[in-house]
Design an enzyme around this catalytic site. Sequence first.
Site, PDB file in Angstrom:
ATOM      1  N   TYR A   1       0.870  -1.182   0.000  1.00 23.27           N
ATOM      2  CA  TYR A   1       0.000   0.000   0.000  1.00 23.27           C
ATOM      3  C   TYR A   1       0.901   1.224   0.000  1.00 23.27           C
ATOM      4  O   TYR A   1       1.852   1.301   0.778  1.00 23.27           O
ATOM      5  CB  TYR A   1      -0.882   0.002   1.259  1.00 23.27           C
ATOM      6  CG  TYR A   1      -1.657   1.290   1.440  1.00 23.27           C
ATOM      7  CD1 TYR A   1      -2.941   1.430   0.900  1.00 23.27           C
ATOM      8  CD2 TYR A   1      -1.102   2.379   2.116  1.00 23.27           C
ATOM      9  CE1 TYR A   1      -3.631   2.618   1.035  1.00 23.27           C
ATOM     10  CE2 TYR A   1      -1.802   3.570   2.251  1.00 23.27           C
ATOM     11  CZ  TYR A   1      -3.060   3.686   1.707  1.00 23.27           C
ATOM     12  OH  TYR A   1      -3.744   4.866   1.829  1.00 23.27           O
TER      13      TYR A   1
ATOM     14  N   GLU B   1      -3.199   7.757  -4.063  1.00 21.46           N
ATOM     15  CA  GLU B   1      -3.160   6.475  -3.355  1.00 21.46           C
ATOM     16  C   GLU B   1      -3.013   5.347  -4.366  1.00 21.46           C
ATOM     17  O   GLU B   1      -3.744   5.308  -5.353  1.00 21.46           O
ATOM     18  CB  GLU B   1      -4.457   6.304  -2.556  1.00 21.46           C
ATOM     19  CG  GLU B   1      -4.464   5.048  -1.692  1.00 21.46           C
ATOM     20  CD  GLU B   1      -5.796   4.855  -0.968  1.00 21.46           C
ATOM     21  OE1 GLU B   1      -5.823   4.989   0.261  1.00 21.46           O
ATOM     22  OE2 GLU B   1      -6.809   4.580  -1.646  1.00 21.46           O
TER      23      GLU B   1
END
Lengths: 380, 289
Positions: free
Chosen positions: A101, A189
């Site tokens: 992530y 993101e």
Amino acid sequence: MDLYEHQGKELLGCMGVPVPAGRVAFSVEEAVAAAEELGGPVVVKAQVHTGGRGKAGGIRVVDDAAGASRAAADILGMDIKGHTVGRVYVEEASDIARELYAAIVLDRAEKRPLAMLSSMGGMDVEEIAREHPGAIARVHIDPLLGWSDYLGRRLAFESGLAADMGPAVSEVMARLFEAFVIYEATLVEVNPLAVLADGRVVALDCKLTADDNALFRHADIAGMRDVSAADPQEQMARERGVTYVKLDGEVGVLGNGAGLVMSTLDVVANAGGRPANFLDVGGGAKAEEIVHALEVITSDEKVRVIFFNIFGGITRCDEVARGILTAVDQLRIMLPIVVRLDGTNQEEGRSLIAEAGLENVYSEPTMTAAAERAVALAGA
Amino acid sequence: MAILIDESSRVVVQGITGREGSFHALRNRDYGTQVVAGVTPGKGGRQVEGIPVFDTVRGAVEAEGVDTSLIFVPARFAADAMYEAIDAGVGVVVTITEGIPVHDMLRAYHHARAQGVTLIGPNCPGLISPGRANVGIIPTSVFKQGGVGLVSRSGTLTYQIAHELTRRGIGQSTAVGIGGDPIVGSSFIDVLERFGADEQTEAVVLVGEIGGSEEEAAAAWAQEHLDKPVVAYVAGFTAPPGKQMGHAGAIISGSAGTAQAKQQALEAAGIRVGKDPSEVGELVAGALC
């Protein structure tokens, strides 16, 4: 402004972030052509401004163009959390060894960008934070200094990545930060950031939110807005320059000032009603602006009553009252309207409303009384 | 003694020859504020109703000894205007402008802090010390001099709450609109610190809204450091997540920044939260007797 995955990836690709080859498709035919062009197994992904696509069946891995055809036919037009899928992204399938992530966000509390990296990719960041609180490495970036390579090294080491993956991941983090600054984003993101079987690190998804206030410097990003995905009332409001948010109740609300309008919604709810919208008519509140605002509010068929909540400051209540009366007359509005005028020249404003003698226009002196009246009229 | 601005403040208005700039410069002067200079590049040497106009802020500082700047320039030039004021040695810089890119504000915020300059705003109504000075676009008629410090992220809501106080006979020391953007120059805590040290201020009203965590931080700070009564109001209980409610900073992100969370944090710190502006007035009246 939220971008679609394919738009975000296009921008990240320009900044040197590795992304798989892919094509956007608005029809089954375009999806088939994209799959044929890419060759081999592909992933067909719904493009929507919401999460949870995978669980909703909006992501399918297929072997060939025939599979892409079936997947696109299923996914196009699908409803995902109230968003209708109007486009899919057809992307070469990746041989994933590991999912990470990565994100750059605007940390409002610290007033600095925050870079985050975790070895627990693929799940929602709030879920990672809840279930593996130690698994997210974080570094803040000084906006006056910008990126420095040690930040990437710290993220890689502190998220427990093997030393041989460090350099490639650090490099991606530096590129993500560059994209964050150059595109004036408030969020970049990448989840998952994938480590492939051959060791390459690529962005498999991308959520990029651009700052609306900076779009005047970014015509390319401004041009990415998908007008068809917007709510019809919200789109109408944007065209008329009205600050409007659609809600799902029956009491149409407008007032002057964002804080006062938010407060008005709450007061309506306290009185047992449900607000239909947020609408800030701004400081001027001239007849023309009120006409635009009322056009937007009355285009929502659920609205059964309109509640004007005005606090007169520099704009005087009598000016606003005249604007309201002109607009109501011009648009021939039949819905009940509750007007609450307070502040500068409140008496003059209230007299004007009373003198006009319109059957469907009610004047109330306080926010609470006006909200109660509006809620009662909405139920009648 | 009020905070940040008073009768001794010497104000320059950047963007004074614009419609908003000239209108409010004159209003502020009419209230008694010392509006001693204006700046519009290329229009130096002119006057706006007797207020001398300069080409640069530095020129205004040298000629008129200004210590406070009020900025009305358009969003795309606003950060530049803030830098000019900061670098010219102005101590308090108040920016009314709405719509400034957040990356511009990130840099302006840190530059101002490094230079020891107090930035108020942007996207704010400015501030008023009733009976002393008004710097910004706040309507003066609903304010009166007194002992309540008011700090708020919203303009009209500030006027509404000041009105609720004033009609109960409760005056204000200073009302500060800190602005509705995600990054603003002064936080609730920055202003609360000043109210804590101000002799005129007997109680404080904090007006928050959805988005960010400044209310939560202020609640914790006040519990630890402020020995004056605090009453709060939070707007946006009915706001849906992910939607910007007018102000750029008024947005619930994921599950963060809700009005419910802010109310809980404030109440956990012993701060009463009014359910509407009128109840805020009642709570303050109760706290002062």
